[in-house]
Design a protein around this motif. Sequence first.
Motif, PDB file in Angstrom:
ATOM      1  N   GLY A  54       0.829  -1.191   0.000  1.00 45.03           N
ATOM      2  CA  GLY A  54       0.000   0.000   0.000  1.00 45.03           C
ATOM      3  C   GLY A  54       0.863   1.240   0.000  1.00 45.03           C
ATOM      4  O   GLY A  54       2.091   1.166   0.130  1.00 45.03           O
TER       5      GLY A  54
ATOM      6  N   THR B 257      -4.711   7.121   0.552  1.00 47.85           N
ATOM      7  CA  THR B 257      -4.122   5.787   0.614  1.00 47.85           C
ATOM      8  C   THR B 257      -4.645   4.889  -0.505  1.00 47.85           C
ATOM      9  O   THR B 257      -5.732   5.102  -1.047  1.00 47.85           O
ATOM     10  N   TYR B 258      -3.839   3.891  -0.793  1.00 47.05           N
ATOM     11  CA  TYR B 258      -4.203   2.901  -1.809  1.00 47.05           C
ATOM     12  C   TYR B 258      -3.584   1.581  -1.385  1.00 47.05           C
ATOM     13  O   TYR B 258      -2.428   1.554  -0.935  1.00 47.05           O
ATOM     14  N   TYR B 259      -4.356   0.483  -1.510  1.00 45.26           N
ATOM     15  CA  TYR B 259      -3.911  -0.810  -1.007  1.00 45.26           C
ATOM     16  C   TYR B 259      -3.994  -1.897  -2.060  1.00 45.26           C
ATOM     17  O   TYR B 259      -4.850  -1.871  -2.951  1.00 45.26           O
TER      18      TYR B 259
ATOM     19  N   LYS C 107      -6.494  -5.181   1.538  1.00 44.73           N
ATOM     20  CA  LYS C 107      -7.547  -4.180   1.679  1.00 44.73           C
ATOM     21  C   LYS C 107      -8.555  -4.607   2.731  1.00 44.73           C
ATOM     22  O   LYS C 107      -9.000  -5.754   2.765  1.00 44.73           O
TER      23      LYS C 107
ATOM     24  N   THR D 109      -3.930  -0.809   7.346  1.00 46.18           N
ATOM     25  CA  THR D 109      -4.160   0.632   7.252  1.00 46.18           C
ATOM     26  C   THR D 109      -2.837   1.364   7.344  1.00 46.18           C
ATOM     27  O   THR D 109      -2.039   1.096   8.252  1.00 46.18           O
TER      28      THR D 109
ATOM     29  N   LEU E  72       2.127   1.165   9.426  1.00 52.17           N
ATOM     30  CA  LEU E  72       1.335   0.139   8.762  1.00 52.17           C
ATOM     31  C   LEU E  72       0.670  -0.688   9.865  1.00 52.17           C
ATOM     32  O   LEU E  72       1.343  -1.476  10.537  1.00 52.17           O
TER      33      LEU E  72
END
Length: 121
Positions: A49, A57-59, A64, A68, A80
């Motif tokens: 991520g 944010t992008y996972y 997902k 987080t 993380l």
Amino acid sequence: QVQLVESGGGLVQAGGSLRLSCAASGRTFSTYTMGWFRQAPGKEREFVGRINRIGNTYYADSVKGRFTISRDNAKYTVYLQMNSLQPEDTAVYYCAADQFLGLVQRDYDYWGQGTQVTVSS
């Protein structure tokens, strides 16, 4: 130049949680996209991520809803949070920094040394 140091790895049972930290040097930390990657034994390093300079944010699909990413620019640190860990999450986890969007792994210019996460079944 940015130096990155990960911490917080360890051994945890399946279903447990860990929080990794990545401390950065350099007063330009807040301008970087910060990424998390992992490498399991015998496998290539893969994207986990990322978080950009404004906190978006992008996972990866595999994490997902369980992982987080957050950042504290005042502390030059990215986190993380990993919940509901599974044995397949076992890997060395790396943080990395990119001056721009950090869309692909090769974009990242600076890497930490990694921290081991082991999830037992």
